[in-house]
Design a protein around this motif. Structure first.
Motif, PDB file in Angstrom:
ATOM      1  N   LEU A 219    -110.399  58.208  59.423  1.00 62.18           N
ATOM      2  CA  LEU A 219    -109.867  59.044  60.413  1.00 62.18           C
ATOM      3  C   LEU A 219    -110.078  58.343  61.585  1.00 62.18           C
ATOM      4  O   LEU A 219    -110.033  57.287  61.093  1.00 62.18           O
ATOM      5  N   ARG A 220    -109.583  59.399  62.508  1.00 56.44           N
ATOM      6  CA  ARG A 220    -109.874  58.556  64.403  1.00 56.44           C
ATOM      7  C   ARG A 220    -111.429  58.169  64.948  1.00 56.44           C
ATOM      8  O   ARG A 220    -112.228  58.542  63.596  1.00 56.44           O
ATOM      9  N   PRO A 221    -111.204  57.604  65.363  1.00 56.02           N
ATOM     10  CA  PRO A 221    -112.932  56.799  65.353  1.00 56.02           C
ATOM     11  C   PRO A 221    -113.751  58.154  65.781  1.00 56.02           C
ATOM     12  O   PRO A 221    -114.788  58.166  65.079  1.00 56.02           O
ATOM     13  N   LYS A 222    -113.268  58.423  66.608  1.00 62.90           N
ATOM     14  CA  LYS A 222    -114.329  60.283  66.840  1.00 62.90           C
ATOM     15  C   LYS A 222    -114.386  60.700  65.581  1.00 62.90           C
ATOM     16  O   LYS A 222    -115.482  61.271  65.513  1.00 62.90           O
ATOM     17  N   LYS A 223    -113.560  61.563  65.143  1.00 67.36           N
ATOM     18  CA  LYS A 223    -113.239  62.588  64.339  1.00 67.36           C
ATOM     19  C   LYS A 223    -114.311  61.772  63.353  1.00 67.36           C
ATOM     20  O   LYS A 223    -115.497  62.357  62.206  1.00 67.36           O
TER      21      LYS A 223
END
Length: 361
Positions: A219-223
């Motif tokens: 996933l994208r880092p923040k998610k």
């Protein structure tokens, strides 16, 4: 609750209540007093109508499966009920499409309709003591259909393989950067092997079973950080009795306010390819044994525990506080720092006493 109240609800039509004071849905063990901690508790992340007013709620089917997990996979015959205090009886909730649990009610879980409410059915004390239900996943988990990879895809597994798979052929750049996490974390490797979870591998050539593509999500880092700290997980959602909807995200520990609920809850999980539904279900089960979700063992009284081996006395593990294996802060995933409890006179407790007596003789 009025027993004659219609169970027809409209959870997808209600606007989200504006209050940030999001209450809990509590589900109790009927054999313990009202002063004991509940069996499970959930933030009311769903919504429905009360007359013309939208109110916070929680999905009935999700709660039912969760109760079945922590009581040793009892969902086939288990059910939720409400207590009728004027005559000290219980009203069994009838499963209907879209039924939800409401914040102003107090619910009870029964493992079947043959045992009395006074029976102290045992509860699994931690994820490490839970047994995976091979070939017996509950609906709609058993009906999940996840697409596989093209035949020419190099199924080597590992982080690189997971990112390549989830990017869908796109070239990795800083703009679409992904990071990888395991659905079942490395710290549960003994549980993974003991429960034969390697049988669900998608890339058997990879040397590390827990780094198989079926157990990895990128996933994208923040998610990904929110996923690691158990803000949400991936679940199936049933919109109609005859059709399983695509996988969606479900929030369990959304923090204060509605920000993460609005961003993620019941939103599509996106394209899920070549993951094992068994690993997804194990991830869902793992979140049920967190101390904030299952406060049952935090009370002072005796409790019946369902052990892997009834002859073994279970002791609380010492889990260090701080960062988890992937570097993200997370709450502990089991009931911690509890006082040593006296075992109840359940079958498990009696067998443990007999075993100890035999050793002394």
């Amino acid at each position: 609750m009025d027993p004659q109240r219609s169970l027809e609800v409209r959870p997808d039509e209600a606007p989200r209540p504006t209050s940030t004071d999001r209450p809990y849905i509590t589900i109790r063990h009927p054999a313990y007093p009202s002063t004991a901690p509940p069996l499970l508790q959930f933030r009311a992340v769903d919504r429905t109508w009360e007359g013309k007013k939208p109110v916070h709620a929680f999905d009935h089917d999700t709660a039912l499966i969760a109760c079945g997990i922590v009581t040793g996979n009892t969902w086939p015959n288990g059910y939720l009920g409400l207590k009728i205090r004027r005559n000290n009886t219980y009203l069994k909730l009838i499963e209907t499409r879209g039924e939800v649990l409401r914040t102003h009610e107090e619910y009870y879980y029964f493992i079947n309709d043959r045992t009395p409410a006074t029976y102290k059915y045992p509860v699994v004390p931690s994820f490490d003591h839970w047994r995976f239900p091979h070939n017996e996943l509950p609906k709609p988990w058993a009906e999940i259909s996840i697409s596989g990879l093209p035949p020419d895809f190099n199924r080597l597994g590992g982080a690189v393989g997971a990112i390549e798979r989830d990017l869908g052929g796109e070239k990795w750049t800083e703009q679409n950067a992904h990071e990888v996490a395991r659905l079942i974390p490395q710290k549960h490797e003994k549980w993974f092997l003991f429960n034969d979870m390697q049988n669900y591998r998608r890339s058997p050539r990879h040397l590390q079973p827990m780094d198989d593509l079926g157990n990895l999500i990128s996933l994208r880092p923040k998610k990904l950080r929110l996923f690691q700290t158990c803000m949400f997980t991936v679940v199936p959602r049933k919109k109609r009795p005859d059709r399983v909807a695509p996988l969606v995200l479900r929030c369990f520990t959304p923090g204060d306010g509605d920000e993460y609920i609005s961003l993620y809850h019941n939103h599509s999980a996106g394209v899920i390819i070549d993951m094992a539904k068994e690993y997804l279900f194990a991830r869902f089960a793992m979140l049920m044994f967190r101390s904030d979700t299952m406060p049952f063992f935090q009370g002072e009284g005796a409790t019946a525990e369902k052990m892997l081996d009834p002859r073994i006395t279970w002791r609380d593990p010492v889990v260090p506080q701080g960062e988890n294996e992937d570097g993200a802060d997370s709450a502990p995933e089991g009931p911690l720092n509890r006082r040593k409890r006296k075992r109840s006179d359940s079958n498990e407790g009696n067998q443990a006493k007999r075993h100890n007596a035999e050793k002394e003789n």
